[in-house]
Design a protein around this motif. Structure first.
Motif, short mmCIF file in Angstrom:
data_model
loop_
_atom_site.label_atom_id
_atom_site.label_comp_id
_atom_site.label_asym_id
_atom_site.label_seq_id
_atom_site.Cartn_x
_atom_site.Cartn_y
_atom_site.Cartn_z
N THR A 231 8.50 63.16 -2.46
CA THR A 231 8.77 64.47 -1.89
C THR A 231 9.76 65.19 -2.79
O THR A 231 10.79 64.64 -3.16
CB THR A 231 9.36 64.36 -0.47
N TYR B 9 12.76 62.26 -2.18
CA TYR B 9 12.27 60.94 -1.75
C TYR B 9 11.30 60.44 -2.79
O TYR B 9 10.50 61.22 -3.33
CB TYR B 9 11.56 61.04 -0.38
N ASP B 10 11.37 59.16 -3.10
CA ASP B 10 10.46 58.59 -4.09
C ASP B 10 10.21 57.12 -3.76
O ASP B 10 11.08 56.27 -3.95
CB ASP B 10 11.04 58.71 -5.50
N ALA B 11 9.02 56.85 -3.24
CA ALA B 11 8.64 55.47 -2.92
C ALA B 11 8.12 54.74 -4.14
O ALA B 11 7.90 53.53 -4.08
CB ALA B 11 7.58 55.46 -1.82
N SER C 77 10.97 61.48 3.84
CA SER C 77 10.10 60.33 3.57
C SER C 77 8.69 60.57 4.09
O SER C 77 7.75 59.85 3.72
CB SER C 77 10.68 59.05 4.20
N LEU C 78 8.52 61.57 4.93
CA LEU C 78 7.22 61.92 5.51
C LEU C 78 6.65 63.20 4.89
O LEU C 78 5.68 63.75 5.38
CB LEU C 78 7.34 62.08 7.02
N GLU D 174 16.87 62.30 6.13
CA GLU D 174 16.40 61.22 5.27
C GLU D 174 15.02 60.74 5.71
O GLU D 174 14.14 60.48 4.89
CB GLU D 174 17.40 60.07 5.30
N HIS D 175 14.82 60.65 7.01
CA HIS D 175 13.52 60.23 7.54
C HIS D 175 12.48 61.32 7.31
O HIS D 175 11.33 61.02 6.94
CB HIS D 175 13.65 59.94 9.04
N ASP E 280 0.06 57.26 2.92
CA ASP E 280 1.49 57.18 2.64
C ASP E 280 1.94 58.32 1.74
O ASP E 280 1.19 58.80 0.88
CB ASP E 280 1.83 55.86 1.97
N SER F 294 18.74 68.22 2.31
CA SER F 294 17.49 67.82 1.63
C SER F 294 16.27 68.58 2.12
O SER F 294 15.20 68.45 1.54
CB SER F 294 17.25 66.32 1.82
N ARG G 217 13.78 65.58 -6.72
CA ARG G 217 13.21 64.51 -5.91
C ARG G 217 14.12 64.21 -4.71
O ARG G 217 15.26 63.79 -4.87
CB ARG G 217 13.03 63.25 -6.74
N ASP H 130 5.87 63.81 12.07
CA ASP H 130 5.04 63.22 11.02
C ASP H 130 3.83 64.13 10.80
O ASP H 130 2.86 64.07 11.56
CB ASP H 130 4.58 61.82 11.40
#
Length: 516
Positions: A504, A512-514, A215-216, A211-212, A500, A244, A510, A430
């Motif tokens: 992803t 990840y979606d900020a 997000s990167l 999950e982390h 940022d 994922s 999808r 990262d």
């Protein structure tokens, strides 16, 4: 009639990284593959009733990042246990460990209180954590704190009393014949074995880590598997369509015979989980003064580090792994260790075709660079390590000024024609931090262009995993593994680490979606 796309990204600045400066406005995805990359006008012809359209609002789209050297379970431990990576000294580490001991993650494995990622080289009091420090956390439960490089660990008295007999004497630091609580190399492995979680605990670590990671912008990882539970967890997640990120499993060398008996070979597996290389060590780390050097450490009385796997064993392993159809991945940091790996790989006959890999390659000689390039060996390196390369940093403290300037020679490797793959080793995981350091390296002669650095973290890492035909660039026919950035790294080259990730996408979905 042309079939509609499942997904369209439009109003974007899409950098394919396949050709210099090649960009598009939009792309279309069907069944997890890129089927068109052109102008927004052309791609819109694939917009159907069931098509999902993402308006990128001018954002940057790149191939998804592939971390060529990482440890997702270790990242999970940072997230589940005490994260010591930002601690400013021993007292801060003690407080963080105390906090997690009383929280949800305080049960640890078998009552352990655990912390990960401390880096004493950044402290005013530049010393390892000791038994005395960790006895302040608890004198009833075992406590362990792992240095960022994972080659040094510190334990309290309870942990020492339980596990001292299983540790090699030379890997347990002592003062006046009393153990200080500082462990290196094989003694650290003893503690890793003691805190090994079962399948349920490993599942918790892996799920938190993936999950982390997404997000990167990470869409694939080459996991240097330290235990037997992680591969099982990855495959179970894959079977439930809950994975994922794409995972390439690089197994430690003690699994070689078992893998041969099972009929496994490099590249066997599914679209998401594949067998990678056989992983071995040669030396240790600069942080632990155990990386193997040709000349003594700065300030040391004759110390040149140590062999974790001596050259004769490395040659024998390389011969067996190569003959059995396995890629080989060898940790080598010091210049003498790198030379030993190059020699062992060259002896296999065609290391370029097998894509044998040197991991880290931090202190390279001119001769080693030439031989790596000529033989086709992959240089799997970690640009975030450049945080130690500045004046007064860890490299200078261990190696002195002259050798500090010769560490992490990425530009020289590329100029020689070597294959360059970027990873993080979770220090930290990262990619944009790594790209930032490669572009802004302390030594101006070793700085990469933004495009070169991004390609090393995408196409270069895909190549290291035999995946360049399906991953690593934005091209028709490749899997739709993509990252959408809020800003352009070409326009913010001096602050890439501050960009940022907006979205992803992994295999056209999808992850990840900020922006949602």
């Amino acid at each position: 009639m042309t079939q509609a796309a499942d997904l369209i990204l439009t109003n974007a600045e899409i950098h394919t990284l396949a050709e210099p400066d090649e960009t598009y406005e939009a792309l279309a995805v069907r069944d997890g593959r890129i089927v068109r990359a052109e102008s927004a006008y052309e791609v819109d012809f694939l917009n159907g009733v069931g098509t999902e359209v993402i308006d990128c609002e001018g954002r940057i789209v790149l191939p998804g990042f592939v971390d060529a050297h990482t440890h997702l379970p270790m990242l999970g431990r940072y997230l589940v246990h005490a994260d010591l990576s930002g601690a400013d000294g021993p007292d801060d580490c003690v407080e963080r460990l105390r906090e997690v001991a009383g929280g949800e993650g305080g049960g640890g494995e078998d009552g352990w209180i655990l912390g990960f990622g401390y880096d004493e080289s950044a402290w005013d009091d530049s010393r390892y954590l000791t038994r005395a420090d960790l006895d302040r956390v608890s004198d009833a439960r075992p406590v362990a704190a792992f240095r960022e490089d994972m080659h040094v660990a510190s334990v309290n008295g309870v942990a020492l009393s339980r596990h001292r007999e299983a540790m090699p004497e030379g890997d347990v630091a002592c003062e006046e014949s009393k153990p200080t609580g500082v462990l290196v190399e094989s003694a650290v492995d003893t503690i890793y074995g003691a805190i090994e979680p079962g399948p349920e605990g490993m599942g918790e670590l892996v799920e938190a880590a993936q999950e982390h990671a997404v997000s990167l912008g990470v869409t694939g990882v080459h996991d240097m598997v330290r235990n037997s539970q992680a591969p099982r967890v990855y495959r179970e997640l894959d079977s439930r369509d809950e994975l994922s990120v794409r995972v390439r499993l690089n197994y430690w060398s003690d699994h070689l015979e078992a893998m041969k008996e099972l009929g496994l070979r490099t590249n066997h597996g599914s679209g998401f989980v594949r067998t990678g290389a056989i992983k071995t060590y040669t030396d240790g780390s600069f942080g632990g003064r155990t990386a193997k050097l040709s000349e003594p450490y700065d300030g040391e009385d004759g110390g040149t580090g140590q062999w974790v796997v001596p050259p004769e064993e490395l040659h024998e392993l390389a011969e067996r792994a190569d003959a059995s159809g396995f890629q080989l991945s060898a940790h080598a940091i010091g210049d003498r260790a790198i030379e030993a790996v190059v020699e062992a790989f060259e002896a296999t006959g065609n290391p370029g075709e097998a894509r044998h890999r040197i991991e880290h390659a931090e202190l390279l000689s001119e001769e080693s660079i030439e031989r790596i390039a000529e033989s086709g060996i992959v240089a799997s390196v970690q640009p975030n390590f450049l945080k130690w390369a500045g004046e007064g940093g860890l490299y200078e403290a261990r190696l002195g000024e002259e050798r500090r300037r010769r560490t992490n020679r990425y530009a020289d490797l590329l100029e020689a024609g070597a294959r360059l793959a970027f990873g993080s080793d979770c220090m930290p995981l990262d990619p944009l931090i790594g790209v930032h350091h490669a572009v802004n390296a302390p030594e101006a002669s070793q700085r990469l262009s933004v495009t070169e650095a991004l390609r090393a973290y995408t196409l270069g890492s895909a190549y290291a995993g035999f995946d360049e035909h399906r991953l690593g660039t934005v091209e028709v026919g490749k899997r739709a593994d993509l990252v959408v950035l809020e800003e352009s790294p070409w326009e913010r080259s001096e602050a890439i680490d501050g960009i940022d990730v907006a979205i992803t996408i992994v295999d056209g979905e999808r992850a990840y979606d900020a922006t949602d």
